[in-house]
Structures are given as structure tokens and as C-alpha cells.
Design a protein around this motif. Structure first.
Motif, PDB file in Angstrom:
ATOM      1  N   MET A  97       0.845  -1.184   0.000  1.00  0.00           N
ATOM      2  CA  MET A  97       0.000   0.000   0.000  1.00  0.00           C
ATOM      3  C   MET A  97       0.888   1.244   0.000  1.00  0.00           C
ATOM      4  SD  MET A  97      -2.818   1.256   2.780  1.00  0.00           S
ATOM      5  CE  MET A  97      -3.754  -0.218   2.515  1.00  0.00           C
ATOM      6  N   GLN A  98       0.518   2.200  -0.813  1.00  0.00           N
ATOM      7  CA  GLN A  98       1.259   3.456  -0.899  1.00  0.00           C
ATOM      8  C   GLN A  98       1.066   4.278   0.379  1.00  0.00           C
ATOM      9  OE1 GLN A  98       3.242   4.538  -3.359  1.00  0.00           O
ATOM     10  NE2 GLN A  98       2.942   2.679  -4.522  1.00  0.00           N
ATOM     11  N   GLU A  99       2.055   5.053   0.721  1.00  0.00           N
ATOM     12  CA  GLU A  99       1.997   5.940   1.898  1.00  0.00           C
ATOM     13  C   GLU A  99       0.726   6.787   1.871  1.00  0.00           C
ATOM     14  OE1 GLU A  99       3.710   8.289   5.193  1.00  0.00           O
ATOM     15  OE2 GLU A  99       4.610   6.553   4.252  1.00  0.00           O
ATOM     16  N   TRP A 100       0.415   7.311   0.691  1.00  0.00           N
ATOM     17  CA  TRP A 100      -0.724   8.221   0.538  1.00  0.00           C
ATOM     18  C   TRP A 100      -2.054   7.533   0.833  1.00  0.00           C
ATOM     19  CZ3 TRP A 100      -1.137  13.251   0.378  1.00  0.00           C
ATOM     20  CH2 TRP A 100      -2.304  13.834  -0.086  1.00  0.00           C
ATOM     21  N   ASP A 101      -2.142   6.227   0.637  1.00  0.00           N
ATOM     22  CA  ASP A 101      -3.399   5.496   0.798  1.00  0.00           C
ATOM     23  C   ASP A 101      -3.586   4.870   2.177  1.00  0.00           C
ATOM     24  OD1 ASP A 101      -4.349   6.013  -1.774  1.00  0.00           O
ATOM     25  OD2 ASP A 101      -3.269   4.310  -2.616  1.00  0.00           O
ATOM     26  N   LYS A 102      -2.650   5.061   3.079  1.00  0.00           N
ATOM     27  CA  LYS A 102      -2.750   4.469   4.417  1.00  0.00           C
ATOM     28  C   LYS A 102      -4.054   4.835   5.122  1.00  0.00           C
ATOM     29  CE  LYS A 102       2.041   4.316   5.897  1.00  0.00           C
ATOM     30  NZ  LYS A 102       2.932   4.851   6.926  1.00  0.00           N
ATOM     31  N   TYR A 103      -4.529   6.045   4.880  1.00  0.00           N
ATOM     32  CA  TYR A 103      -5.719   6.522   5.588  1.00  0.00           C
ATOM     33  C   TYR A 103      -6.935   5.637   5.332  1.00  0.00           C
ATOM     34  CZ  TYR A 103      -8.020   8.419   1.442  1.00  0.00           C
ATOM     35  OH  TYR A 103      -8.665   8.547   0.239  1.00  0.00           O
ATOM     36  N   ARG A 104      -6.958   4.954   4.208  1.00  0.00           N
ATOM     37  CA  ARG A 104      -8.105   4.096   3.868  1.00  0.00           C
ATOM     38  C   ARG A 104      -8.286   2.972   4.880  1.00  0.00           C
ATOM     39  NH1 ARG A 104      -9.740   5.625  -1.233  1.00  0.00           N
ATOM     40  NH2 ARG A 104      -8.140   6.565  -2.532  1.00  0.00           N
ATOM     41  N   GLU A 105      -7.203   2.577   5.547  1.00  0.00           N
ATOM     42  CA  GLU A 105      -7.263   1.516   6.549  1.00  0.00           C
ATOM     43  C   GLU A 105      -7.631   2.051   7.940  1.00  0.00           C
ATOM     44  OE1 GLU A 105      -6.740  -1.773   5.754  1.00  0.00           O
ATOM     45  OE2 GLU A 105      -6.665  -1.049   3.689  1.00  0.00           O
ATOM     46  N   THR A 106      -7.572   3.350   8.110  1.00  0.00           N
ATOM     47  CA  THR A 106      -7.863   3.955   9.410  1.00  0.00           C
ATOM     48  C   THR A 106      -9.359   3.911   9.692  1.00  0.00           C
ATOM     49  OG1 THR A 106      -5.962   5.430   9.203  1.00  0.00           O
ATOM     50  CG2 THR A 106      -7.655   6.068  10.797  1.00  0.00           C
ATOM     51  N   LYS A 107      -9.684   3.447  10.880  1.00  0.00           N
ATOM     52  CA  LYS A 107     -11.093   3.359  11.292  1.00  0.00           C
ATOM     53  C   LYS A 107     -11.425   4.548  12.193  1.00  0.00           C
ATOM     54  CE  LYS A 107     -11.719  -0.781   9.538  1.00  0.00           C
ATOM     55  NZ  LYS A 107     -11.619  -0.716   8.116  1.00  0.00           N
ATOM     56  N   ILE A 108     -12.539   5.193  11.904  1.00  0.00           N
ATOM     57  CA  ILE A 108     -13.027   6.273  12.761  1.00  0.00           C
ATOM     58  C   ILE A 108     -13.824   5.621  13.882  1.00  0.00           C
ATOM     59  CG2 ILE A 108     -14.505   8.320  12.902  1.00  0.00           C
ATOM     60  CD1 ILE A 108     -13.857   8.859   9.951  1.00  0.00           C
ATOM     61  N   GLN A 109     -13.369   5.796  15.113  1.00  0.00           N
ATOM     62  CA  GLN A 109     -14.007   5.156  16.255  1.00  0.00           C
ATOM     63  C   GLN A 109     -15.382   5.750  16.569  1.00  0.00           C
ATOM     64  OE1 GLN A 109     -12.637   2.370  17.639  1.00  0.00           O
ATOM     65  NE2 GLN A 109     -11.181   2.650  15.968  1.00  0.00           N
ATOM     66  N   ARG A 110     -15.542   7.021  16.300  1.00  0.00           N
ATOM     67  CA  ARG A 110     -16.814   7.699  16.578  1.00  0.00           C
ATOM     68  C   ARG A 110     -17.508   8.034  15.256  1.00  0.00           C
ATOM     69  NH1 ARG A 110     -16.976   9.159  22.018  1.00  0.00           N
ATOM     70  NH2 ARG A 110     -14.971   9.171  23.061  1.00  0.00           N
ATOM     71  N   GLY A 111     -17.712   7.011  14.458  1.00  0.00           N
ATOM     72  CA  GLY A 111     -18.300   7.173  13.134  1.00  0.00           C
ATOM     73  C   GLY A 111     -19.661   7.833  13.129  1.00  0.00           C
ATOM     74  N   GLU A 112     -20.373   7.730  14.235  1.00  0.00           N
ATOM     75  CA  GLU A 112     -21.697   8.355  14.332  1.00  0.00           C
ATOM     76  C   GLU A 112     -21.629   9.885  14.257  1.00  0.00           C
ATOM     77  OE1 GLU A 112     -20.240   8.303  18.595  1.00  0.00           O
ATOM     78  OE2 GLU A 112     -20.102   6.932  16.890  1.00  0.00           O
ATOM     79  N   LEU A 113     -20.446  10.440  14.442  1.00  0.00           N
ATOM     80  CA  LEU A 113     -20.288  11.892  14.412  1.00  0.00           C
ATOM     81  C   LEU A 113     -19.924  12.437  13.026  1.00  0.00           C
ATOM     82  CD1 LEU A 113     -18.228  12.328  17.711  1.00  0.00           C
ATOM     83  CD2 LEU A 113     -20.694  12.615  17.396  1.00  0.00           C
ATOM     84  N   VAL A 114     -19.618  11.560  12.092  1.00  0.00           N
ATOM     85  CA  VAL A 114     -19.116  11.984  10.783  1.00  0.00           C
ATOM     86  C   VAL A 114     -20.061  12.942  10.071  1.00  0.00           C
ATOM     87  CG1 VAL A 114     -18.502  11.166   8.469  1.00  0.00           C
ATOM     88  CG2 VAL A 114     -17.604  10.001  10.469  1.00  0.00           C
ATOM     89  N   ASP A 115     -21.349  12.708  10.140  1.00  0.00           N
ATOM     90  CA  ASP A 115     -22.297  13.597   9.462  1.00  0.00           C
ATOM     91  C   ASP A 115     -22.248  15.027   9.991  1.00  0.00           C
ATOM     92  OD1 ASP A 115     -23.199  11.704   7.709  1.00  0.00           O
ATOM     93  OD2 ASP A 115     -24.971  11.178   8.873  1.00  0.00           O
ATOM     94  N   ARG A 116     -21.701  15.215  11.174  1.00  0.00           N
ATOM     95  CA  ARG A 116     -21.647  16.557  11.766  1.00  0.00           C
ATOM     96  C   ARG A 116     -20.502  17.407  11.221  1.00  0.00           C
ATOM     97  NH1 ARG A 116     -22.487  15.845  18.000  1.00  0.00           N
ATOM     98  NH2 ARG A 116     -22.604  18.106  17.858  1.00  0.00           N
ATOM     99  N   ILE A 117     -19.644  16.824  10.384  1.00  0.00           N
ATOM    100  CA  ILE A 117     -18.533  17.602   9.832  1.00  0.00           C
ATOM    101  C   ILE A 117     -18.765  18.018   8.391  1.00  0.00           C
ATOM    102  CG2 ILE A 117     -16.813  16.575  11.348  1.00  0.00           C
ATOM    103  CD1 ILE A 117     -15.859  14.883   8.985  1.00  0.00           C
ATOM    104  N   LYS A 118     -19.861  17.596   7.803  1.00  0.00           N
ATOM    105  CA  LYS A 118     -20.050  17.790   6.362  1.00  0.00           C
ATOM    106  C   LYS A 118     -20.210  19.241   5.930  1.00  0.00           C
ATOM    107  CE  LYS A 118     -24.965  16.740   6.627  1.00  0.00           C
ATOM    108  NZ  LYS A 118     -25.986  15.792   6.264  1.00  0.00           N
TER     109      LYS A 118
END
Length: 110
Positions: free
Chosen positions: A1-22
Motif C-alpha cells: 500500500m502506498q503511503e498516501w493510501d494508508k488513511y483508507r485503513e484507518t477506522k473512525i471510532q466515533r463514526g456516528e459523528l461523521v455527518d456533523r462535519i459535512k
């Protein structure tokens, strides 16, 4: 995996909050990044975008770029922005996911 794509493996622990950043804009993300201690440059793109860099890393090196913040930010890219910033925070131990939420003005429960 390329350095730039590492973020794709990162899990957001508080995923329920994601809609609040849009509805955040470039200015808000710049403020958040600076408060987290990241280096932000608006020298490129004639003011249309900002580039966020890792600490103590020469900006001319591609590996130093964390994320590019475009001026006209669409809501669907903000999750990826969050994940890219989070990935660097976790790798460097500079800040946590909760730190990012707090800087975005979103209260998190312990």
C-alpha cells in the motif's frame, strides 16, 4: 500500500459523528489543523487550496503532505480529510481522534 493510501485503513471510532462535519469549510479545517500543530501553507494554488504538512518535514518532499484542502469543499470529501488527519495523528502520537472532534467543535462523550 502506498503511503498516501494508508488513511483508507484507518477506522473512525466515533463514526456516528461523521455527518456533523459535512458543512465545514476550508477555513475551519485550516484552523483545526493549526490547532493540532500541523503546518498549513496557502502559498500554492493562488489561494484556492491549502496544503497540510507533517511537522518537521520539508514541504518539498511529497511524503510530507497529509492532505490538500480545496476552497470549494464538498461534504463528501470531508470524511477522507478527517481520516487523513487522523492517520497522521495516530502514527505520530501527536493527537487523538477525540482531539480532532474537539477542535471541530463537536463534543465527545468519554
Amino acid at each position: 500500500m502506498q503511503e498516501w493510501d494508508k488513511y483508507r485503513e484507518t477506522k473512525i471510532q466515533r463514526g456516528e459523528l461523521v455527518d456533523r462535519i459535512k458543512n465545514n469549510n476550508q477555513k475551519k479545517w485550516i484552523e483545526v489543523c493549526e490547532k493540532l500543530g500541523l503546518v498549513v501553507s496557502t502559498e500554492y494554488g493562488r489561494g484556492s487550496h491549502a496544503v497540510v504538512y507533517k511537522q518537521n518535514c520539508p514541504p518539498e518532499e511529497k511524503r510530507c503532505c497529509i492532505v490538500t484542502l480545496v476552497k470549494d469543499m464538498r461534504q463528501e470529501i470531508q470524511r477522507d480529510i478527517f481520516k487523513k488527519i487522523l492517520t497522521y495523528g495516530l502514527e505520530s502520537n501527536l493527537y487523538s481522534e477525540d482531539d480532532i472532534w474537539r477542535e471541530l467543535g463537536i463534543k465527545v462523550k468519554k
